[in-house]
Design a protein around this motif. Structure first.
Motif, PDB file in Angstrom:
ATOM      1  N   TYR A 135       0.747  -1.402   0.029  1.00 11.33           N
ATOM      2  CA  TYR A 135       0.041   0.004   0.074  1.00 11.33           C
ATOM      3  C   TYR A 135       0.763   1.311   0.069  1.00 11.33           C
ATOM      4  N   PRO A 136       0.927   2.172  -1.040  1.00 13.62           N
ATOM      5  CA  PRO A 136       1.446   3.410  -0.908  1.00 13.62           C
ATOM      6  C   PRO A 136       1.016   4.224   0.292  1.00 13.62           C
ATOM      7  N   MET A 137       2.075   4.985   0.870  1.00 12.28           N
ATOM      8  CA  MET A 137       1.732   5.649   2.037  1.00 12.28           C
ATOM      9  C   MET A 137       2.551   7.188   1.932  1.00 12.28           C
ATOM     10  N   THR A 138       1.772   8.106   2.243  1.00 11.62           N
ATOM     11  CA  THR A 138       2.393   9.304   2.167  1.00 11.62           C
ATOM     12  C   THR A 138       1.958  10.186   3.287  1.00 11.62           C
ATOM     13  N   ILE A 139       3.139  10.830   4.006  1.00 14.64           N
ATOM     14  CA  ILE A 139       3.143  11.609   5.112  1.00 14.64           C
ATOM     15  C   ILE A 139       3.481  13.061   4.810  1.00 14.64           C
ATOM     16  N   SER A 140       2.669  13.923   4.979  1.00 16.67           N
ATOM     17  CA  SER A 140       3.135  15.195   4.612  1.00 16.67           C
ATOM     18  C   SER A 140       2.776  16.164   5.951  1.00 16.67           C
ATOM     19  N   VAL A 141       3.933  17.181   6.118  1.00 17.95           N
ATOM     20  CA  VAL A 141       3.505  18.082   7.418  1.00 17.95           C
ATOM     21  C   VAL A 141       3.595  19.456   6.505  1.00 17.95           C
ATOM     22  N   TYR A 142       2.691  20.504   7.315  1.00 16.40           N
ATOM     23  CA  TYR A 142       2.821  21.696   7.031  1.00 16.40           C
ATOM     24  C   TYR A 142       3.001  22.510   8.181  1.00 16.40           C
ATOM     25  N   ASP A 143       3.678  23.805   7.894  1.00 19.68           N
ATOM     26  CA  ASP A 143       3.631  24.816   8.854  1.00 19.68           C
ATOM     27  C   ASP A 143       2.619  26.040   8.428  1.00 19.68           C
ATOM     28  N   LYS A 144       2.864  26.915   9.427  1.00 19.93           N
ATOM     29  CA  LYS A 144       1.522  28.010   9.443  1.00 19.93           C
ATOM     30  C   LYS A 144       1.851  29.023   8.483  1.00 19.93           C
ATOM     31  N   THR A 145       3.085  28.894   7.642  1.00 20.99           N
ATOM     32  CA  THR A 145       3.147  29.776   6.289  1.00 20.99           C
ATOM     33  C   THR A 145       2.741  28.824   5.159  1.00 20.99           C
ATOM     34  N   GLY A 146       2.401  27.544   5.380  1.00 25.90           N
ATOM     35  CA  GLY A 146       2.158  26.649   4.099  1.00 25.90           C
ATOM     36  C   GLY A 146       3.512  25.733   3.643  1.00 25.90           C
ATOM     37  N   LYS A 147       4.803  26.048   4.004  1.00 25.35           N
ATOM     38  CA  LYS A 147       5.730  25.444   3.818  1.00 25.35           C
ATOM     39  C   LYS A 147       5.513  23.868   4.151  1.00 25.35           C
ATOM     40  N   SER A 148       5.986  22.850   3.571  1.00 21.20           N
ATOM     41  CA  SER A 148       5.863  21.407   3.731  1.00 21.20           C
ATOM     42  C   SER A 148       6.875  20.638   3.677  1.00 21.20           C
ATOM     43  N   SER A 149       6.879  19.426   4.023  1.00 20.26           N
ATOM     44  CA  SER A 149       7.797  18.269   3.876  1.00 20.26           C
ATOM     45  C   SER A 149       6.814  16.940   3.701  1.00 20.26           C
ATOM     46  N   THR A 150       7.458  16.466   2.845  1.00 21.24           N
ATOM     47  CA  THR A 150       6.585  14.940   2.606  1.00 21.24           C
ATOM     48  C   THR A 150       7.370  13.751   2.384  1.00 21.24           C
ATOM     49  N   ILE A 151       6.937  12.555   2.976  1.00 29.79           N
ATOM     50  CA  ILE A 151       7.864  11.533   2.925  1.00 29.79           C
ATOM     51  C   ILE A 151       6.653  10.364   2.200  1.00 29.79           C
ATOM     52  N   GLU A 152       7.235   9.843   1.048  1.00 25.71           N
ATOM     53  CA  GLU A 152       6.579   8.696   0.395  1.00 25.71           C
ATOM     54  C   GLU A 152       7.237   7.340   0.435  1.00 25.71           C
ATOM     55  N   CYS A 153       6.497   6.473   0.909  1.00 25.23           N
ATOM     56  CA  CYS A 153       7.005   4.970   1.181  1.00 25.23           C
ATOM     57  C   CYS A 153       5.946   4.087   1.109  1.00 25.23           C
ATOM     58  N   THR A 154       6.075   2.784   1.259  1.00 28.00           N
ATOM     59  CA  THR A 154       5.246   1.475   1.169  1.00 28.00           C
ATOM     60  C   THR A 154       4.823   0.893   2.381  1.00 28.00           C
ATOM     61  N   VAL A 155       3.735   0.576   2.711  1.00 27.04           N
ATOM     62  CA  VAL A 155       3.264  -0.329   3.888  1.00 27.04           C
ATOM     63  C   VAL A 155       3.165  -1.774   3.006  1.00 27.04           C
ATOM     64  N   SER A 156       4.047  -2.923   3.416  1.00 23.80           N
ATOM     65  CA  SER A 156       3.840  -3.825   2.963  1.00 23.80           C
ATOM     66  C   SER A 156       3.324  -5.086   3.898  1.00 23.80           C
ATOM     67  N   VAL A 157       2.087  -5.570   3.555  1.00 25.25           N
ATOM     68  CA  VAL A 157       1.617  -6.718   4.476  1.00 25.25           C
ATOM     69  C   VAL A 157       2.096  -8.058   3.788  1.00 25.25           C
ATOM     70  N   THR A 158       3.031  -8.752   4.657  1.00 30.70           N
ATOM     71  CA  THR A 158       3.696  -9.895   4.267  1.00 30.70           C
ATOM     72  C   THR A 158       4.158 -10.826   5.399  1.00 30.70           C
ATOM     73  N   ASP A 159       4.098 -12.045   5.203  1.00 30.58           N
ATOM     74  CA  ASP A 159       4.389 -12.932   6.171  1.00 30.58           C
ATOM     75  C   ASP A 159       6.183 -12.770   6.608  1.00 30.58           C
ATOM     76  N   VAL A 160       7.071 -13.191   5.554  1.00 32.50           N
ATOM     77  CA  VAL A 160       8.449 -13.038   5.833  1.00 32.50           C
ATOM     78  C   VAL A 160       8.939 -12.245   4.736  1.00 32.50           C
ATOM     79  N   GLN A 161       9.725 -11.113   5.003  1.00 31.49           N
ATOM     80  CA  GLN A 161      10.180 -10.326   3.799  1.00 31.49           C
ATOM     81  C   GLN A 161      11.819 -10.603   4.083  1.00 31.49           C
TER      82      GLN A 161
END
Length: 503
Positions: free
Chosen positions: A219-245
């Motif tokens: 599952y693609p996952m995105t985490i974004s955070v914003y400050d009061k002036t609208g500046k932002s940072s974003t992390i894009e990663c993946t959630v993998s549901v699996t038995d053994v990786q």
């Protein structure tokens, strides 16, 4: 006498009439056009900046009679600038585009100031306008202190009889004020653009206990955070549901908290070797007896997967962070070699002495002592053999100190670093003649160095050395997250380095 007095009086009256008829002028004889005061149209009457940064006074100034000077004054900032247009252009100007840069000193402790802009025309008429300067400008994006690594894989393990879930800890800071965070896991309704308010603070922490569907899927996952002036940072990663990786990377953590996992510039946790399918090998120098360690496939958290001793059978490993017990290394001042298999949950522990550890340079060379082989040509010119970090060339190497117990371990005294700055270095021997590739280490990546390989172009090699090597001329350029005091450590036998926060 009366006649002379009468003539002088007539002359003065005539001159006064002439001056009144032609209007005021300066000493250079510029005639009035409209006799009006200058007009100032500044771009902003309030400028937000910060200590150590440059602000710009901008605007358009007009005067039909001709602009003579522009004065910029603020005693508290030691600003006293006169722009003499006649001196610069050899004539007054009717229109002038003001653009003046001024740098706030880095050690400025004031919070707000007033800059007075005064414009004078050739007739001596002037007008002033104040510009408020405040040191509350926001120039930085929010920073993820604790979060999954951008582009990484977060694993939710399928365990028999259990619903796959994991805990994700997020910690963010901002130089001014945080506004909100958005978490989005595609296909999971509960976490579709989930908003969490940060309430305007400079720091924000949130633990997400996330439950996933019990089926193998990414599952693609995105985490974004914003400050009061609208500046932002974003992390894009993946959630993998699996038995053994079969994790591509695995790390050894010898710290107790997630804050310690994330307070370094690089090197914590320590990258270990992926030696086969589901198989890993950790080589680790243990300075203190009874050091506790875990193995992690993610760098920033002990969750969702953490390998430690199974409390029900300590001859086996478990991957459950809620139950895993630490592996305890009982011997001090030795190198441990730990092999483990995450599919079978088995492990083996061995160790060897610092005397048996091998460095990549020839055994005939001793750190800190003169070498006769200055040019690697069997010559007779002596030079002390040392190495350290350099950002330029070998004549500007600051030599590392050698640990008194382990000759393969080197360090610097704590150094002060500023949040937001990016470093730039390789590890190289000191040399008075800029002899490159003599003894040299380069990192695997620029931004997130994990392995420091001995450069294969180096002139000096030890054939018995089996540690990491590299053919890539990569300079380490990690970014410092927080201002503070940091200490650099380098293990020449392991090819590992770390820059960690110290009190």
């Amino acid at each position: 006498m009366k006649k002379h007095f009468f003539n002088a009086t007539l002359l003065w009256a005539f001159l006064s009439l002439a001056l009144w008829t032609t209007g005021c002028s300066d000493d250079d004889g510029y005639p009035d056009v409209d006799g009006q005061a200058p007009s100032i149209a500044l771009t902003a009457d309030h400028i937000q900046t910060a200590a150590g940064r440059t602000f710009t006074l901008e605007g358009t100034i007009t005067d039909a009679d001709g602009i003579s000077t522009i004065q910029l004054q603020c005693a508290d900032l030691y600003l006293n600038k006169t722009i003499d247009l006649i001196e610069i252009y050899d004539k007054p100007l009717e229109t002038y585009k003001l653009s003046y840069n001024f740098e706030i000193q880095p050690n400025e402790i004031g919070e707000q100031f007033t800059v007075k802009v005064t414009v004078t025309d050739v007739g001596g008429r002037s007008v002033s306008q104040d510009v408020r300067i405040t040191l509350d400008g926001d120039f930085e994006n929010p920073i993820f202190v604790i979060a999954p690594t951008n582009g990484s894989m977060v694993t939710a393990l399928l365990r028999e009889g259990e619903i796959p879930k994991f805990t994700m800890n997020i910690s963010v800071t901002d130089d001014r004020a945080l506004d909100y965070l958005i978490l989005n896991i595609e296909g999971i309704e509960e976490y579709t653009n989930l908003r969490v308010d940060a309430d305007g603070g400079k720091a924000f922490e949130q633990a997400f206990d996330i439950t996933m569907p019990a089926e193998k899927k990414d599952y693609p996952m995105t985490i974004s955070v914003y400050d009061k002036t609208g500046k932002s940072s974003t992390i894009e990663c993946t959630v993998s549901v699996t038995d053994v990786q079969d994790f591509e990377k695995m790390y050894l953590a010898d710290v107790a908290t997630e804050a310690e996992l994330n307070s370094d510039v690089f090197g914590v946790p320590m990258r270990i070797d992926h030696v086969g399918e589901y198989q890993y090998q950790a080589l680790y120098y243990c300075r203190n007896a009874n050091t506790e360690i875990f193995f992690l496939p993610q760098k920033t958290s002990f969750s969702p997967v953490c390998y430690g001793l199974d409390p029900e059978n300590e001859d086996m490993l478990t991957d459950d962070p809620s139950t895993a017990k630490p592996i305890v290394l009982t011997h001090a001042n030795v190198y441990y070699k730990i092999n483990f298999n995450i599919l079978q949950k088995t492990y083996e522990i061995d160790f060897y002495s610092v005397e048996d550890a091998i460095d990549p340079w020839p055994a005939s060379m001793t750190y800190g002592l003169p070498t006769m082989d200055k040019w690697n040509d069997g010559g007779s010119t002596m030079m002390d053999f040392t190495f350290g970090m350099t950002s330029t060339n070998p004549t500007e190497v600051v030599s590392l100190k050698q640990d008194a117990t382990n000759p393969h371990l080197f360090y610097y005294d704590p150094m002060s670093l500023t949040g937001g700055e990016s470093m730039n270095f390789i590890i190289h021997n000191y040399h008075t003649d800029q002899w490159w590739n003599f003894v040299r280490w380069c990192s695997d990546t620029e931004d997130n160095p994990e392995v420091f390989g001995y450069y294969n172009g180096s002139s000096m090699k030890n054939a018995a050395y089996t540690g990491p090597t590299t053919t890539q001329d990569v300079w380490s350029k990690p970014r410092v997250t927080a201002t503070g005091s940091y200490q650099f450590w380098f293990d020449s036998h392991l090819g590992r380095a770390k820059l960690v926060r110290v009190n």
